[in-house]
Write a protein that holds these residues in place. Structure first.
Motif, PDB file in Angstrom:
ATOM      1  N   VAL A   7       3.819   1.507  -7.368  1.00  0.00           N
ATOM      2  CA  VAL A   7       4.377   0.873  -8.014  1.00  0.00           C
ATOM      3  C   VAL A   7       5.220   0.318  -6.380  1.00  0.00           C
ATOM      4  O   VAL A   7       5.523  -0.990  -5.863  1.00  0.00           O
ATOM      5  CB  VAL A   7       5.333   0.878  -9.173  1.00  0.00           C
ATOM      6  CG1 VAL A   7       6.953   0.238  -8.811  1.00  0.00           C
ATOM      7  CG2 VAL A   7       4.769   0.839  -9.755  1.00  0.00           C
ATOM      8  N   THR A   8       5.382   1.345  -6.073  1.00  0.00           N
ATOM      9  CA  THR A   8       6.543   1.247  -4.550  1.00  0.00           C
ATOM     10  C   THR A   8       5.795   0.770  -3.442  1.00  0.00           C
ATOM     11  O   THR A   8       6.284  -0.469  -2.884  1.00  0.00           O
ATOM     12  CB  THR A   8       6.423   2.875  -3.736  1.00  0.00           C
ATOM     13  OG1 THR A   8       7.151   3.165  -4.810  1.00  0.00           O
ATOM     14  CG2 THR A   8       7.278   2.900  -2.783  1.00  0.00           C
ATOM     15  N   TYR A   9       4.398   0.616  -3.030  1.00  0.00           N
ATOM     16  CA  TYR A   9       3.117   0.364  -2.421  1.00  0.00           C
ATOM     17  C   TYR A   9       3.323  -1.086  -3.167  1.00  0.00           C
ATOM     18  O   TYR A   9       3.742  -2.098  -1.636  1.00  0.00           O
ATOM     19  CB  TYR A   9       1.621   0.585  -2.241  1.00  0.00           C
ATOM     20  CG  TYR A   9       0.646  -0.084  -1.503  1.00  0.00           C
ATOM     21  CD1 TYR A   9       1.431   0.276  -0.432  1.00  0.00           C
ATOM     22  CD2 TYR A   9       0.520  -0.643  -1.880  1.00  0.00           C
ATOM     23  CE1 TYR A   9       0.838  -0.177   0.422  1.00  0.00           C
ATOM     24  CE2 TYR A   9      -0.791  -1.593  -1.483  1.00  0.00           C
ATOM     25  CZ  TYR A   9      -0.188  -1.213  -0.086  1.00  0.00           C
ATOM     26  OH  TYR A   9      -1.434  -2.547   1.499  1.00  0.00           O
ATOM     27  N   LEU A  10       2.732  -1.438  -3.747  1.00  0.00           N
ATOM     28  CA  LEU A  10       3.254  -2.749  -4.072  1.00  0.00           C
ATOM     29  C   LEU A  10       4.405  -3.761  -3.689  1.00  0.00           C
ATOM     30  O   LEU A  10       4.524  -4.645  -3.126  1.00  0.00           O
ATOM     31  CB  LEU A  10       2.771  -3.175  -5.812  1.00  0.00           C
ATOM     32  CG  LEU A  10       1.640  -2.748  -6.084  1.00  0.00           C
ATOM     33  CD1 LEU A  10       0.530  -3.205  -7.483  1.00  0.00           C
ATOM     34  CD2 LEU A  10       0.129  -4.011  -5.550  1.00  0.00           C
ATOM     35  N   ILE A  11       5.891  -3.702  -4.507  1.00  0.00           N
ATOM     36  CA  ILE A  11       6.712  -3.148  -4.156  1.00  0.00           C
ATOM     37  C   ILE A  11       7.095  -3.796  -2.941  1.00  0.00           C
ATOM     38  O   ILE A  11       7.166  -5.213  -2.069  1.00  0.00           O
ATOM     39  CB  ILE A  11       8.081  -2.953  -4.042  1.00  0.00           C
ATOM     40  CG1 ILE A  11       8.279  -2.586  -5.904  1.00  0.00           C
ATOM     41  CG2 ILE A  11       9.129  -3.237  -3.790  1.00  0.00           C
ATOM     42  CD1 ILE A  11       8.816  -1.794  -6.393  1.00  0.00           C
ATOM     43  N   ARG A  12       5.967  -3.404  -1.277  1.00  0.00           N
ATOM     44  CA  ARG A  12       6.447  -3.218  -0.088  1.00  0.00           C
ATOM     45  C   ARG A  12       5.122  -3.992   0.806  1.00  0.00           C
ATOM     46  O   ARG A  12       5.310  -4.907   1.751  1.00  0.00           O
ATOM     47  CB  ARG A  12       6.573  -2.625   0.265  1.00  0.00           C
ATOM     48  CG  ARG A  12       7.807  -1.178   0.370  1.00  0.00           C
ATOM     49  CD  ARG A  12       8.223  -0.294   0.546  1.00  0.00           C
ATOM     50  NE  ARG A  12       9.242   0.153   0.607  1.00  0.00           N
ATOM     51  CZ  ARG A  12       9.519   1.778   0.311  1.00  0.00           C
ATOM     52  NH1 ARG A  12       8.484   2.822   0.429  1.00  0.00           N
ATOM     53  NH2 ARG A  12      10.879   2.326   0.144  1.00  0.00           N
ATOM     54  N   ALA A  13       4.145  -4.381   0.135  1.00  0.00           N
ATOM     55  CA  ALA A  13       3.390  -4.659   0.572  1.00  0.00           C
ATOM     56  C   ALA A  13       3.288  -6.273  -0.198  1.00  0.00           C
ATOM     57  O   ALA A  13       2.567  -7.121   0.525  1.00  0.00           O
ATOM     58  CB  ALA A  13       1.717  -4.034  -0.100  1.00  0.00           C
ATOM     59  N   ILE A  14       3.177  -6.860  -1.387  1.00  0.00           N
ATOM     60  CA  ILE A  14       3.306  -7.765  -1.779  1.00  0.00           C
ATOM     61  C   ILE A  14       3.990  -9.377  -0.622  1.00  0.00           C
ATOM     62  O   ILE A  14       2.934 -10.307  -0.388  1.00  0.00           O
ATOM     63  CB  ILE A  14       3.986  -8.056  -3.115  1.00  0.00           C
ATOM     64  CG1 ILE A  14       1.870  -7.491  -3.913  1.00  0.00           C
ATOM     65  CG2 ILE A  14       3.504  -9.573  -3.503  1.00  0.00           C
ATOM     66  CD1 ILE A  14       3.246  -7.376  -5.697  1.00  0.00           C
ATOM     67  N   PRO A  15       5.237  -8.672  -0.337  1.00  0.00           N
ATOM     68  CA  PRO A  15       5.905  -9.952   0.305  1.00  0.00           C
ATOM     69  C   PRO A  15       5.081  -9.622   1.376  1.00  0.00           C
ATOM     70  O   PRO A  15       5.171 -10.851   2.110  1.00  0.00           O
ATOM     71  CB  PRO A  15       7.554  -8.931   0.322  1.00  0.00           C
ATOM     72  CG  PRO A  15       7.262  -8.456  -0.473  1.00  0.00           C
ATOM     73  CD  PRO A  15       5.834  -7.971  -1.441  1.00  0.00           C
ATOM     74  N   PHE A  16       4.245  -8.965   2.412  1.00  0.00           N
ATOM     75  CA  PHE A  16       3.979  -9.599   3.392  1.00  0.00           C
ATOM     76  C   PHE A  16       2.207  -9.980   3.437  1.00  0.00           C
ATOM     77  O   PHE A  16       1.965 -10.923   4.028  1.00  0.00           O
ATOM     78  CB  PHE A  16       3.149  -7.581   3.929  1.00  0.00           C
ATOM     79  CG  PHE A  16       4.429  -6.861   4.569  1.00  0.00           C
ATOM     80  CD1 PHE A  16       4.937  -7.578   5.395  1.00  0.00           C
ATOM     81  CD2 PHE A  16       5.382  -5.916   4.411  1.00  0.00           C
ATOM     82  CE1 PHE A  16       6.528  -6.772   6.267  1.00  0.00           C
ATOM     83  CE2 PHE A  16       6.302  -5.739   4.552  1.00  0.00           C
ATOM     84  CZ  PHE A  16       6.601  -5.958   6.132  1.00  0.00           C
ATOM     85  N   CYS A  17       1.752  -9.896   2.144  1.00  0.00           N
ATOM     86  CA  CYS A  17       0.803 -11.065   1.885  1.00  0.00           C
ATOM     87  C   CYS A  17       1.309 -12.146   1.821  1.00  0.00           C
ATOM     88  O   CYS A  17      -0.450 -12.851   2.327  1.00  0.00           O
ATOM     89  CB  CYS A  17       0.076 -10.366   0.667  1.00  0.00           C
ATOM     90  SG  CYS A  17      -1.184  -8.619   1.076  1.00  0.00           S
ATOM     91  N   LEU A  18       2.040 -12.312   0.794  1.00  0.00           N
ATOM     92  CA  LEU A  18       2.268 -13.799   0.091  1.00  0.00           C
ATOM     93  C   LEU A  18       2.776 -14.583   1.383  1.00  0.00           C
ATOM     94  O   LEU A  18       2.841 -15.955   1.182  1.00  0.00           O
ATOM     95  CB  LEU A  18       3.233 -13.487  -0.808  1.00  0.00           C
ATOM     96  CG  LEU A  18       2.404 -13.110  -1.903  1.00  0.00           C
ATOM     97  CD1 LEU A  18       3.438 -13.146  -3.172  1.00  0.00           C
ATOM     98  CD2 LEU A  18       0.887 -13.689  -2.249  1.00  0.00           C
ATOM     99  N   ILE A  19       3.714 -14.285   2.055  1.00  0.00           N
ATOM    100  CA  ILE A  19       4.507 -15.309   3.417  1.00  0.00           C
ATOM    101  C   ILE A  19       4.279 -14.287   4.518  1.00  0.00           C
ATOM    102  O   ILE A  19       3.825 -13.221   5.362  1.00  0.00           O
ATOM    103  CB  ILE A  19       6.423 -14.229   3.336  1.00  0.00           C
ATOM    104  CG1 ILE A  19       6.530 -14.719   1.531  1.00  0.00           C
ATOM    105  CG2 ILE A  19       6.564 -15.662   4.516  1.00  0.00           C
ATOM    106  CD1 ILE A  19       8.069 -13.410   1.814  1.00  0.00           C
ATOM    107  N   THR A  20       3.357 -15.532   4.586  1.00  0.00           N
ATOM    108  CA  THR A  20       2.548 -15.253   6.214  1.00  0.00           C
ATOM    109  C   THR A  20       3.259 -16.030   7.532  1.00  0.00           C
ATOM    110  O   THR A  20       3.646 -15.948   8.186  1.00  0.00           O
ATOM    111  CB  THR A  20       0.924 -15.852   6.506  1.00  0.00           C
ATOM    112  OG1 THR A  20       1.163 -17.601   5.498  1.00  0.00           O
ATOM    113  CG2 THR A  20      -0.328 -15.118   5.170  1.00  0.00           C
TER     114      THR A  20
END
Length: 102
Positions: free
Chosen positions: A16-29
């Motif tokens: 959960v912690t990783y997803l919260i931090r990684a998703i914005p980096f993947c979606l916002i290019t």
């Protein structure tokens, strides 16, 4: 709690912690151009820090009155644009003196 349950909970928390931090980096290019969103994102760290710190301030001392006095002293000194060290020292001194009086 068994070791198996502990490691399952730990893996869920890591995910959960990783997803919260990684998703914005993947979606916002692209760079965010919107001034309102950039301003909002700029203030998030300050808002989170304030939300975590302010409640703890009022329970740090033995009496709530001394906590309020220390917080008030810190706010008043910081409004005069003094250094963070001076603000912290004067707030601690205010709490110490108030605790001695009480």
């Amino acid at each position: 709690m068994s070791n198996t349950s502990y490691f399952i909970y730990l893996l869920i928390m890591v995910g959960v912690t990783y997803l919260i931090r990684a998703i914005p980096f993947c979606l916002i290019t692209k760079k965010i151009e919107n001034v309102t969103i950039r301003s909002f994102l700029a203030y998030i760290p300050y808002a989170v820090l304030t939300a975590m710190t302010i409640p703890a301030v009022f329970y740090a001392a033995d009496h709530i009155v001394s906590s309020i006095v220390g917080f008030s002293a810190a706010v008043l000194v910081s409004l005069r644009s003094k250094s963070l060290t001076l603000v912290a020292l004067l707030a601690c001194a205010a709490v110490f003196v108030t605790e001695l009086v009480l």
